[in-house]
Every structure is written in structure tokens, then in C-alpha cells.
Write a protein that holds these residues in place. Structure first.
Motif, PDB file in Angstrom:
ATOM      1  N   ALA A  60      -6.513  12.201   3.671  1.00  0.00           N
ATOM      2  CA  ALA A  60      -6.988  13.410   4.358  1.00  0.00           C
ATOM      3  C   ALA A  60      -8.456  13.578   4.025  1.00  0.00           C
ATOM      4  CB  ALA A  60      -6.201  14.641   3.920  1.00  0.00           C
ATOM      5  N   PHE A  61      -9.231  13.911   5.020  1.00  0.00           N
ATOM      6  CA  PHE A  61     -10.673  14.060   4.825  1.00  0.00           C
ATOM      7  C   PHE A  61     -10.973  15.540   4.584  1.00  0.00           C
ATOM      8  CE2 PHE A  61     -10.015  10.325   7.507  1.00  0.00           C
ATOM      9  CZ  PHE A  61     -10.640   9.368   6.720  1.00  0.00           C
ATOM     10  N   HIS A  66     -11.532  17.059  -4.401  1.00  0.00           N
ATOM     11  CA  HIS A  66     -10.572  17.395  -5.448  1.00  0.00           C
ATOM     12  C   HIS A  66      -9.322  18.040  -4.868  1.00  0.00           C
ATOM     13  CE1 HIS A  66      -9.460  18.292  -9.619  1.00  0.00           C
ATOM     14  NE2 HIS A  66      -9.046  19.479  -9.194  1.00  0.00           N
ATOM     15  N   LEU A  67      -9.457  18.680  -3.723  1.00  0.00           N
ATOM     16  CA  LEU A  67      -8.326  19.373  -3.119  1.00  0.00           C
ATOM     17  C   LEU A  67      -7.219  18.403  -2.729  1.00  0.00           C
ATOM     18  CD1 LEU A  67      -7.081  22.001  -2.031  1.00  0.00           C
ATOM     19  CD2 LEU A  67      -8.303  21.585   0.115  1.00  0.00           C
ATOM     20  N   ILE A  68      -7.564  17.292  -2.066  1.00  0.00           N
ATOM     21  CA  ILE A  68      -6.534  16.338  -1.665  1.00  0.00           C
ATOM     22  C   ILE A  68      -5.959  15.622  -2.874  1.00  0.00           C
ATOM     23  CG2 ILE A  68      -8.211  14.482  -1.202  1.00  0.00           C
ATOM     24  CD1 ILE A  68      -4.800  15.117   0.539  1.00  0.00           C
ATOM     25  N   MET A  69      -6.760  15.422  -3.922  1.00  0.00           N
ATOM     26  CA  MET A  69      -6.225  14.805  -5.135  1.00  0.00           C
ATOM     27  C   MET A  69      -5.179  15.706  -5.772  1.00  0.00           C
ATOM     28  SD  MET A  69      -9.438  12.783  -6.901  1.00  0.00           S
ATOM     29  CE  MET A  69     -10.525  14.195  -7.071  1.00  0.00           C
ATOM     30  N   MET A  93     -10.701   5.242  -6.334  1.00  0.00           N
ATOM     31  CA  MET A  93     -10.563   5.240  -7.791  1.00  0.00           C
ATOM     32  C   MET A  93     -10.562   6.647  -8.360  1.00  0.00           C
ATOM     33  SD  MET A  93      -9.889   2.286  -8.826  1.00  0.00           S
ATOM     34  CE  MET A  93      -9.934   2.765 -10.566  1.00  0.00           C
ATOM     35  N   SER A  94     -11.207   7.574  -7.686  1.00  0.00           N
ATOM     36  CA  SER A  94     -11.202   8.961  -8.161  1.00  0.00           C
ATOM     37  C   SER A  94      -9.785   9.512  -8.199  1.00  0.00           C
ATOM     38  CB  SER A  94     -12.080   9.839  -7.262  1.00  0.00           C
ATOM     39  OG  SER A  94     -13.423   9.430  -7.333  1.00  0.00           O
ATOM     40  N   LEU A  95      -8.992   9.204  -7.170  1.00  0.00           N
ATOM     41  CA  LEU A  95      -7.605   9.651  -7.149  1.00  0.00           C
ATOM     42  C   LEU A  95      -6.805   9.015  -8.273  1.00  0.00           C
ATOM     43  CD1 LEU A  95      -5.059  10.974  -5.951  1.00  0.00           C
ATOM     44  CD2 LEU A  95      -4.864   8.978  -4.432  1.00  0.00           C
TER      45      LEU A  95
END
Length: 205
Positions: A60-61, A66-69, A93-95
Motif C-alpha cells: 500500500a502506498f 510507518h502506517l502500513i508497517m 527492508m524497513s518493513l
């Protein structure tokens, strides 16, 4: 017990009505799709099982990212079992670092999340099984199998490659209606698909 899946694409709204690639038009909203996958998963997988997720967890864009994570973590925490995650092309990689930062020990004493950036290898039923997001090209082998995702509603025309994604056409090798949409595949189902695809492949070549 071990299970295998790929390409859940939680929150991926534009996938629902894609004209070509893996349409999920049976769902009106991504929320409906998410809940169906969760229901199918938890009806099959126990809390003490292990699920190998071969990439593309969610998409999701949204801003901030941080919200989608956070939403992805909420979804994964609702899924039964310990997750061994292979990084997909839509898994940044952030996720994955976020999941590891919020990791915890589950009821069977194992970590909820284990991450592999490229792939991993296991053995069952006398097969050496390579677990990747992208399909591998082995050539002719006797007991090596590649379980993969990435190609959604397509399959590799090689008997050594098995697409375990939730949109995979190779699920059709199993008895009709035996796998609810979004349910991971068990080792016994994988063996059935391997044998059926091999028979089908040898009849076609």
C-alpha cells in the motif's frame, strides 16, 4: 507442521480489479480480502505450526510509510503460527527490520518472525526444497524442488518449480475446493502438487 504460501498482498487495493495480473475480483474491498485470507489461514494453521511465507506480504502506498508497517504487523500478529519470511520484491527492508524490532516468542518457544533476504533450504519427503520468492532454474534434477511465489496466476513450465502463491494455478492439481482462498499449503499438499505436475509435465513434453 510446516505450511507454505506467498503473495498475500494484504492492503493491495489495485490488485482487486487488475485487468491482467492476478485479479481478485471476488472481493469488493481489500479489507474483505484481508479478512478472508486471515480466516482461511487460521482455519488451517495452528498456533504451534510454522508457515514459510515466500514474499510480498503487503502493499500500500501510504504516507507516512510507518502506517502500513504497523498495519502489516497487526495483520501478521493475527495469523496463527511462526512465520519464516523470504523477502519479496514488494517487501522493503524497513518493513522487515520493523518486524524484527517487534519480534516476540510464541507459545511453542519460537520467535514469531524469522527473516531471510534471499531464500532458505529445507528437506522433506526425500526432497531438497529451495524456498525463494523468485523462481529458480535448476534444469533437470531428481530430488530438488523450488517452491516460489512472485508470478501470481502463472506457473513455470518446469516440473521442478512449484508456485505456492495464493493465486497459483497449480493449486488446481489438488481436489477442487479443498484449499480455501488464502490458506497456506501443507507439506502433503505440496507433495501432491509435485507429483501431479510431474505427471502432467511428462505428458506434455
Amino acid at each position: 507442521m510446516n505450511f507454505f504460501t506467498s503473495d498475500t498482498h494484504f492492503y493491495h487495493e489495485s490488485l482487486l480489479n487488475s485487468p491482467v495480473f492476478s485479479p481478485r475480483s471476488q472481493f469488493l474491498t481489500f479489507e474483505e480480502m484481508n479478512e478472508k485470507i486471515i480466516e482461511s489461514w487460521n482455519n488451517k494453521v495452528k498456533q504451534t505450526d510454522t508457515v514459510y511465507h515466500l514474499g510480498d506480504i503487503s502493499l500500500a502506498f501510504t504516507k507516512p510509510a510507518h502506517l502500513i508497517m504497523t498495519k502489516t504487523l497487526e495483520i501478521l500478529n493475527r495469523l496463527n503460527g511462526n512465520l519464516v519470511i523470504i523477502k519479496g520484491n514488494h517487501d522493503n527492508m524497513s518493513l522487515l527490520k520493523f518486524l524484527m524490532a517487534n519480534n516476540y516468542v510464541t507459545v511453542n518457544g519460537e520467535l514469531k518472525f524469522t527473516i531471510h533476504e534471499v531464500g532458505t533450504r529445507i528437506k522433506f519427503n526425500h526432497y531438497e526444497v529451495f524456498l525463494t520468492h523468485y523462481p529458480l532454474m535448476f534444469g533437470i534434477t531428481k530430488n530438488k524442488i523450488n517452491l516460489h511465489g512472485h508470478i501470481h496466476n502463472y506457473s513455470v513450465h518446469q516440473k521442478e518449480n512449484i508456485n505456492v502463491g495464493i493465486d497459483s494455478p497449480e493449486i488446481d492439481y489438488l481436489p477442487s475446493g479443498s484449499v480455501s482462498f488464502g490458506a497456506p499449503l501443507s507439506e502433503s499438499e505440496i507433495i501432491h502438487i509435485i507429483q501431479a505436475k510431474r505427471t502432467d509435465y511428462l505428458q506434455r513434453v
